[in-house]
Design a protein around this motif. Structure first.
Motif, PDB file in Angstrom:
ATOM      1  N   ARG A  83       0.819  -1.220   0.000  1.00 42.40           N
ATOM      2  CA  ARG A  83       0.000   0.000   0.000  1.00 42.40           C
ATOM      3  C   ARG A  83       0.853   1.270   0.000  1.00 42.40           C
ATOM      4  N   THR A  84       1.888   1.299   0.831  1.00 37.65           N
ATOM      5  CA  THR A  84       2.746   2.476   0.905  1.00 37.65           C
ATOM      6  C   THR A  84       3.442   2.722  -0.433  1.00 37.65           C
ATOM      7  N   THR A  85       3.922   1.662  -1.052  1.00 35.07           N
ATOM      8  CA  THR A  85       4.597   1.784  -2.338  1.00 35.07           C
ATOM      9  C   THR A  85       3.620   2.193  -3.431  1.00 35.07           C
ATOM     10  N   PHE A  86       2.401   1.708  -3.340  1.00 32.48           N
ATOM     11  CA  PHE A  86       1.332   2.102  -4.272  1.00 32.48           C
ATOM     12  C   PHE A  86       1.105   3.615  -4.206  1.00 32.48           C
ATOM     13  N   ASN A  87       1.087   4.172  -2.998  1.00 40.01           N
ATOM     14  CA  ASN A  87       0.946   5.622  -2.843  1.00 40.01           C
ATOM     15  C   ASN A  87       2.132   6.349  -3.468  1.00 40.01           C
ATOM     16  N   LEU A  88       3.315   5.802  -3.254  1.00 44.24           N
ATOM     17  CA  LEU A  88       4.538   6.405  -3.795  1.00 44.24           C
ATOM     18  C   LEU A  88       4.504   6.416  -5.321  1.00 44.24           C
ATOM     19  N   ALA A  89       3.975   5.354  -5.934  1.00 42.76           N
ATOM     20  CA  ALA A  89       3.902   5.273  -7.391  1.00 42.76           C
ATOM     21  C   ALA A  89       2.987   6.353  -7.956  1.00 42.76           C
ATOM     22  N   ARG A  90       1.840   6.557  -7.306  1.00 40.92           N
ATOM     23  CA  ARG A  90       0.907   7.582  -7.798  1.00 40.92           C
ATOM     24  C   ARG A  90       1.503   8.979  -7.646  1.00 40.92           C
ATOM     25  N   MET A  91       2.169   9.227  -6.524  1.00 38.96           N
ATOM     26  CA  MET A  91       2.843  10.515  -6.344  1.00 38.96           C
ATOM     27  C   MET A  91       3.909  10.720  -7.412  1.00 38.96           C
ATOM     28  N   ASN A  92       4.659   9.663  -7.680  1.00 40.18           N
ATOM     29  CA  ASN A  92       5.754   9.738  -8.654  1.00 40.18           C
ATOM     30  C   ASN A  92       5.223  10.081 -10.043  1.00 40.18           C
ATOM     31  N   MET A  93       4.089   9.497 -10.405  1.00 37.64           N
ATOM     32  CA  MET A  93       3.479   9.811 -11.699  1.00 37.64           C
ATOM     33  C   MET A  93       3.132  11.298 -11.793  1.00 37.64           C
ATOM     34  N   LEU A  94       2.426  11.798 -10.792  1.00 35.84           N
ATOM     35  CA  LEU A  94       1.979  13.189 -10.813  1.00 35.84           C
ATOM     36  C   LEU A  94       3.157  14.154 -10.765  1.00 35.84           C
ATOM     37  N   LEU A  95       4.193  13.800  -9.986  1.00 34.75           N
ATOM     38  CA  LEU A  95       5.371  14.659  -9.882  1.00 34.75           C
ATOM     39  C   LEU A  95       6.135  14.746 -11.197  1.00 34.75           C
ATOM     40  N   HIS A  96       6.010  13.738 -12.041  1.00 32.46           N
ATOM     41  CA  HIS A  96       6.634  13.764 -13.364  1.00 32.46           C
ATOM     42  C   HIS A  96       5.692  14.373 -14.398  1.00 32.46           C
ATOM     43  N   ASP A  97       4.674  15.057 -13.888  1.00 30.69           N
ATOM     44  CA  ASP A  97       3.727  15.775 -14.740  1.00 30.69           C
ATOM     45  C   ASP A  97       2.973  14.842 -15.675  1.00 30.69           C
ATOM     46  N   VAL A  98       2.723  13.613 -15.220  1.00 30.64           N
ATOM     47  CA  VAL A  98       1.876  12.685 -15.961  1.00 30.64           C
ATOM     48  C   VAL A  98       0.434  12.976 -15.551  1.00 30.64           C
ATOM     49  N   HIS A  99      -0.388  13.377 -16.478  1.00 33.28           N
ATOM     50  CA  HIS A  99      -1.762  13.742 -16.171  1.00 33.28           C
ATOM     51  C   HIS A  99      -2.510  12.564 -15.571  1.00 33.28           C
ATOM     52  N   TYR A 100      -3.398  12.870 -14.618  1.00 34.50           N
ATOM     53  CA  TYR A 100      -4.095  11.790 -13.917  1.00 34.50           C
ATOM     54  C   TYR A 100      -4.899  10.892 -14.862  1.00 34.50           C
ATOM     55  N   ARG A 101      -5.291  11.412 -16.035  1.00 33.75           N
ATOM     56  CA  ARG A 101      -6.027  10.576 -16.992  1.00 33.75           C
ATOM     57  C   ARG A 101      -5.094   9.635 -17.762  1.00 33.75           C
ATOM     58  N   ARG A 102      -3.792   9.820 -17.600  1.00 28.42           N
ATOM     59  CA  ARG A 102      -2.827   9.056 -18.399  1.00 28.42           C
ATOM     60  C   ARG A 102      -2.180   7.915 -17.611  1.00 28.42           C
ATOM     61  N   PHE A 103      -2.591   7.694 -16.387  1.00 27.34           N
ATOM     62  CA  PHE A 103      -2.073   6.529 -15.664  1.00 27.34           C
ATOM     63  C   PHE A 103      -3.184   5.860 -14.872  1.00 27.34           C
ATOM     64  N   ASP A 104      -3.046   4.565 -14.729  1.00 32.83           N
ATOM     65  CA  ASP A 104      -4.012   3.760 -13.974  1.00 32.83           C
ATOM     66  C   ASP A 104      -3.217   2.757 -13.145  1.00 32.83           C
ATOM     67  N   ILE A 105      -2.949   3.119 -11.910  1.00 33.51           N
ATOM     68  CA  ILE A 105      -2.193   2.262 -10.996  1.00 33.51           C
ATOM     69  C   ILE A 105      -3.168   1.670  -9.979  1.00 33.51           C
ATOM     70  N   ARG A 106      -3.135   0.367  -9.806  1.00 29.08           N
ATOM     71  CA  ARG A 106      -4.048  -0.318  -8.884  1.00 29.08           C
ATOM     72  C   ARG A 106      -3.260  -1.022  -7.783  1.00 29.08           C
ATOM     73  N   GLN A 107      -3.957  -1.260  -6.662  1.00 29.06           N
ATOM     74  CA  GLN A 107      -3.291  -1.878  -5.507  1.00 29.06           C
ATOM     75  C   GLN A 107      -3.948  -3.207  -5.157  1.00 29.06           C
ATOM     76  N   GLU A 108      -3.200  -4.285  -5.337  1.00 23.20           N
ATOM     77  CA  GLU A 108      -3.634  -5.635  -4.971  1.00 23.20           C
ATOM     78  C   GLU A 108      -2.575  -6.620  -5.424  1.00 23.20           C
ATOM     79  N   ASN A 109      -2.765  -7.880  -5.099  1.00 16.35           N
ATOM     80  CA  ASN A 109      -1.854  -8.937  -5.519  1.00 16.35           C
ATOM     81  C   ASN A 109      -2.110  -9.264  -6.992  1.00 16.35           C
TER      82      ASN A 109
END
Length: 524
Positions: A259-285
């Protein structure tokens, strides 16, 4: 920004991070400092965007009176556009600079900071970006005693960090370079180097990421999408985009268990100016609960660095799963390596390339793994290349690893390329880890592209040879790295032995003389 200025920024951010370091472990203070940097980024992005909207009215965002009727009207208008474009909303009073100023004045800011984090998430509810911001700041526990025993001690430490961060210019208006994104990647790498075994959960060394990215994009300036089923911090996904044309905008898809790493991935996307409509990161096995949103998707590029030889359920129910059913065997419960391969193959598009990092055991282990390996090669002919990497280049493990490259429509269906980049001459020993240099990365990528024999480095094995080896892919079977011992000059050895005998006889005679003078018996 020059390279030196960039390094200065990275060092400054690392120094600020170390304000927290003495009080908690590397992975704990990582979540705080990266979270605060992300909040500052969102604030500056919001400030610039709001000013652009208000420019025609001659109003500066920070000058809006939030308690007035006009102020509320402006905020409603800004909110509508900001949530649609940025995915979130921050009021002037919630901006990072405002809280930093309060902290600098000695005010208590922890409660306000908590409210701001919650309000960012609240602003996305019911919108397209809700999933991307959901519980994004949950790891920033401002009540933790690790920040200080008393509330005042916690406030003093957090205020100090925020004030320091506020003095740094992230240069978000610099469209020529991703200054903050690069600095963020630097920090993630620094945290990984101090996080021990946990580092493998969220970070792939940039040198290895570069190899995978260059391979899956080879010959292409654009791709429609890229997928990582064990995406960690998202750095490997982002690395792929760097190999494409500047105006290429692929969709990013990923899944992450932690879960913590999942949050980090979403932050990393946005910080690299990847628009929220351009990524779909999900959290599960990924193996047991693959994201339903990705179920029917096919990807042009797939990259992954799964946990090595992880355990998984291997439940019989998966024998009818479309990802695994055609193989006739499931990957063993104690080693999920081939389960990840099968999952990725299932999602690989017909014109796609897939590169996955795995332990060497997948090349030669038998039983179910041998059966799956043979099926991939003999029945499907998907395996394109095997690349052996040096040992001790990953965080959390020192074992040697390899990269397997798969394609469903191979340009070279009659052979498999083997590259052995594990030798001492192909890496640099740095402190307690080994590292690939630029020339080492280039050599691997060039060898993959050229697909030809190079003594002690690469070999193109006909499928018949692989079959003769019973589909064992152990690299030394194909790339001969044997170094013959230098020839021995027996005449020189004989002469040396004769000289030793002469010298020994002379020494014995001298010892006898000394013993005679001392009146003692000489040793035999």
């Amino acid at each position: 920004m020059t390279a030196e200025q960039k390094k200065k920024l990275e060092r400054k951010l690392w120094d600020i991070a170390n304000e927290l370091r003495g009080k908690m472990s590397a992975d704990e203070f990582r979540d705080y400092i990266l979270g605060f940097i992300f909040y500052k980024y969102l604030s500056e992005k919001m400030y610039l965007y709001a000013n652009k909207i208000l420019e025609q009215d001659g109003i500066e965002y920070l000058s809006i009176d939030e308690t007035s009727a006009d102020g509320e009207a402006y905020l409603v208008a800004v909110r509508t556009e900001a949530v649609a474009e940025l995915g979130y909303m921050l009021k002037p009073s919630e901006l990072f600079s405002r809280l930093a100023k309060s902290g600098q004045n000695g005010e208590f800011i922890l409660d306000d900071l908590t409210k701001v984090m919650n309000n960012i998430e609240q602003s996305t509810l019911g919108t397209e970006s809700e999933q991307d911001f959901d519980k994004l700041f949950e790891d920033l526990d401002l009540t933790s005693t690790k920040l200080g025993r008393s509330e005042n001690q916690k406030n003093e430490l957090i205020a100090k960090v925020i004030v320091h961060l506020d003095m740094i210019d992230f240069e978000l208006e610099n469209i020529e370079g991703d200054v903050l994104g690069d600095a963020y990647e630097y920090l993630i790498g620094q945290f990984a180097s101090g996080a021990g075994k946990k580092a493998g959960e969220f970070y792939t060394p940039s040198q290895v990421s570069t190899i995978l990215a260059k391979i899956v994009t080879m010959g292409k300036d654009r791709i429609k999408n890229v997928y990582d089923p064990t995406c960690g911090s998202g750095s490997l996904l982002l690395r792929v985009e760097r190999e494409l044309a500047k105006d290429a905008k692929p969709m990013f898809y990923g899944q992450e268990l932690n879960r913590t790493t999942f949050n980090l991935a979403r932050m990393n996307m946005l910080l690299h100016d990847v628009h929220y409509r351009r990524f779909d990161i999900r959290q599960e096995n990924t193996l047991t609960h693959p994201a339903k949103e990705h179920t029917h998707l096919k990807f042009e590029a797939i990259v992954a660095n799964p946990p090595f030889s992880a355990k998984w359920s291997a439940n019989q129910i998966f024998e009818s799963d479309d990802r695994f059913s055609q193989y006739g065997r499931l990957a063993p419960r104690s080693k999920a390596d081939f389960a990840f391969v099968q999952h990725m193959i299932h999602h690989l598009d017909e014109n796609g390339t897939m590169a996955i990092i795995l332990p060497h055991g997948v090349l030669f282990r038998g039983a179910a793994e041998g059966h799956i390996r043979r099926y991939l090669i003999e029945d499907r002919n998907y395996l394109d290349a095997v690349i052996g990497l040096p040992a001790n280049i990953f965080y959390g493990t020192s074992i040697p690893t390899c990269i397997l490259v798969f394609k469903k429509c191979r340009e070279n269906p009659d052979d498999i390329l083997f590259i052995d980049a594990s030798g001492d001459e192909h890496f640099e020993k740095a402190k307690n880890k080994n590292a690939l240099r630029k020339k080492d990365i280039a050599a691997i990528v060039e060898a993959y592209s050229a697909r030809e024999f190079k003594d002690k480095f690469s070999y193109v094995a006909p499928m018949s040879e692989v079959a003769e080896n019973d589909f064992n892919l152990n690299i030394p079977r194909y790339v001969d790295t044997f170094e013959p011992e230098p020839e021995v000059d027996l005449n020189a050895v004989t002469d040396a032995l004769a000289k030793i005998n002469v010298d020994t006889h002379a020494i014995d005679e001298r010892i006898k003389g000394y013993c005679k003078e001392l009146g003692i018996e000489a040793p035999l």
